[in-house]
Design a protein around this motif. Sequence first.
Motif, short mmCIF file in Angstrom:
data_model
loop_
_atom_site.label_atom_id
_atom_site.label_comp_id
_atom_site.label_asym_id
_atom_site.label_seq_id
_atom_site.Cartn_x
_atom_site.Cartn_y
_atom_site.Cartn_z
N ALA A 53 0.91 -1.18 -0.11
CA ALA A 53 -0.05 -0.16 -0.17
C ALA A 53 0.88 1.19 0.34
CB ALA A 53 -0.93 -0.07 1.15
N LYS A 54 2.30 1.09 0.55
CA LYS A 54 3.06 2.25 0.59
C LYS A 54 3.77 2.48 -0.97
CE LYS A 54 4.17 1.31 5.28
NZ LYS A 54 5.30 0.74 6.27
N CYS A 55 3.51 1.57 -1.81
CA CYS A 55 4.25 1.59 -3.05
C CYS A 55 3.31 1.87 -4.26
CB CYS A 55 4.83 0.20 -3.19
SG CYS A 55 5.83 -0.60 -1.96
N MET A 56 3.97 2.27 -5.34
CA MET A 56 3.38 2.36 -6.56
C MET A 56 4.06 1.20 -7.37
SD MET A 56 5.09 5.74 -8.30
CE MET A 56 6.76 5.99 -8.47
N VAL A 57 3.39 0.79 -8.29
CA VAL A 57 3.60 -0.44 -9.27
C VAL A 57 4.29 0.49 -10.48
CG1 VAL A 57 2.74 -2.45 -10.40
CG2 VAL A 57 1.95 -1.69 -8.37
N LEU A 58 5.69 -0.14 -10.80
CA LEU A 58 6.33 0.17 -11.99
C LEU A 58 6.96 -1.11 -12.64
CD1 LEU A 58 8.54 2.99 -10.62
CD2 LEU A 58 6.58 3.27 -12.07
N CYS A 59 6.97 -1.13 -13.88
CA CYS A 59 7.49 -2.23 -14.63
C CYS A 59 8.98 -2.07 -14.49
CB CYS A 59 7.01 -2.28 -16.05
SG CYS A 59 7.95 -1.01 -17.03
N SER A 60 9.70 -3.32 -14.81
CA SER A 60 11.17 -3.17 -14.40
C SER A 60 11.81 -1.86 -15.16
CB SER A 60 11.81 -4.38 -14.95
OG SER A 60 11.40 -5.55 -14.17
N ASN A 61 11.48 -1.54 -16.41
CA ASN A 61 12.17 -0.54 -17.14
C ASN A 61 11.82 0.65 -16.65
OD1 ASN A 61 13.42 -2.20 -19.14
ND2 ASN A 61 11.68 -2.20 -20.44
N CYS A 62 10.68 1.07 -16.42
CA CYS A 62 10.36 2.32 -15.97
C CYS A 62 10.84 2.67 -14.38
CB CYS A 62 8.75 2.62 -15.62
SG CYS A 62 7.86 2.68 -17.35
N HIS A 63 10.89 1.55 -13.54
CA HIS A 63 11.57 1.55 -12.25
C HIS A 63 13.09 1.99 -12.23
CE1 HIS A 63 11.88 -0.66 -8.12
NE2 HIS A 63 12.24 0.83 -8.09
N ARG A 64 13.62 1.31 -13.47
CA ARG A 64 15.28 1.76 -13.58
C ARG A 64 15.27 3.15 -14.04
NH1 ARG A 64 14.74 -3.50 -14.57
NH2 ARG A 64 16.46 -5.02 -13.60
N ILE A 65 14.40 3.67 -14.97
CA ILE A 65 14.56 4.65 -15.34
C ILE A 65 14.09 5.92 -14.31
CG2 ILE A 65 13.10 6.72 -16.92
CD1 ILE A 65 12.66 4.16 -18.96
N HIS A 66 13.30 5.53 -13.50
CA HIS A 66 12.75 6.51 -12.23
C HIS A 66 13.78 6.46 -11.30
CE1 HIS A 66 10.11 8.16 -9.30
NE2 HIS A 66 10.77 7.39 -8.54
N HIS A 67 14.66 5.65 -11.08
CA HIS A 67 15.98 5.63 -10.30
C HIS A 67 16.99 6.52 -11.07
CE1 HIS A 67 14.66 3.64 -6.62
NE2 HIS A 67 14.00 2.76 -7.33
N HIS A 68 17.17 6.23 -12.29
CA HIS A 68 18.29 6.93 -12.82
C HIS A 68 17.92 8.25 -12.84
CE1 HIS A 68 19.81 8.97 -16.65
NE2 HIS A 68 20.76 8.11 -16.23
N ASP A 69 16.52 8.88 -13.16
CA ASP A 69 16.09 10.29 -13.13
C ASP A 69 16.48 10.84 -11.87
OD1 ASP A 69 15.59 10.03 -15.79
OD2 ASP A 69 13.58 9.90 -15.39
N GLU A 70 16.16 9.92 -10.89
CA GLU A 70 16.34 10.51 -9.36
C GLU A 70 18.03 10.82 -9.17
OE1 GLU A 70 14.81 7.53 -6.82
OE2 GLU A 70 12.93 8.56 -6.35
N ARG A 71 18.81 9.83 -9.54
CA ARG A 71 20.40 9.98 -9.38
C ARG A 71 20.64 11.21 -10.12
NH1 ARG A 71 20.03 4.52 -9.71
NH2 ARG A 71 20.57 4.42 -11.78
N VAL A 72 20.21 11.50 -11.70
CA VAL A 72 20.67 12.66 -12.20
C VAL A 72 20.27 13.83 -11.58
CG1 VAL A 72 20.20 13.73 -14.36
CG2 VAL A 72 20.70 11.28 -14.39
N ALA A 73 18.98 14.05 -10.91
CA ALA A 73 18.37 15.12 -10.33
C ALA A 73 19.22 15.35 -9.12
CB ALA A 73 16.99 14.96 -9.78
N LYS A 74 19.83 14.42 -8.37
CA LYS A 74 20.39 14.55 -7.12
C LYS A 74 21.87 14.96 -7.23
CE LYS A 74 21.85 12.17 -3.12
NZ LYS A 74 22.03 10.99 -2.30
N LYS A 75 22.52 14.78 -8.51
CA LYS A 75 23.73 15.14 -9.04
C LYS A 75 23.73 16.81 -9.46
CE LYS A 75 26.07 10.86 -10.31
NZ LYS A 75 26.46 10.26 -11.58
N ARG A 76 22.55 17.00 -10.02
CA ARG A 76 22.21 18.21 -10.46
C ARG A 76 22.34 19.40 -9.32
NH1 ARG A 76 17.77 17.48 -14.82
NH2 ARG A 76 18.85 16.51 -16.43
#
Length: 135
Positions: free
Chosen positions: A108-131
């Motif tokens: 219930a605390k989660c959202m459902v993502l497919c493997s590809n979207c999940h990886r893209i989501h984490h990649h975008d988080e890392r890029v935003a954090k670096k910026r």
Amino acid sequence: MLQNALFCCGFWLVRAYYKHGERQNKSKQKKQYYQRKKAEYLAKEKRKRDVLVKRMADHKATLRCVKCGENHIATLDFHHIAPHQDDIKVHRLMAAKASWTRIIEEMAKCMVLCSNCHRIHHHDERVAKKRTTNE
């Protein structure tokens, strides 16, 4: 002070209750009991695991990726929306054979993502954090 007692780990133990070697005997008894009941124990754990896996597969069959709509159960991941230290990953709860209600609470605390979207989501988080750290 008690005459017929032994002080151990912050507690007074009555010597008549604590006999030398009693721990080793109990340990041996537990080991022998497990060896006698090993097949039953393993069969029970396998049944428990199979039920949990079947319930998860049935539940995942009703879900879709929130970003792209993918619905194959092998590709779906649970991503914590607001991660906290006390959150436990769903796959770890499955491995620990937690109760189904506990697993549902965590999902219930989660959202459902497919493997590809999940990886893209984490990649975008890392890029935003670096910026933000570079600015």
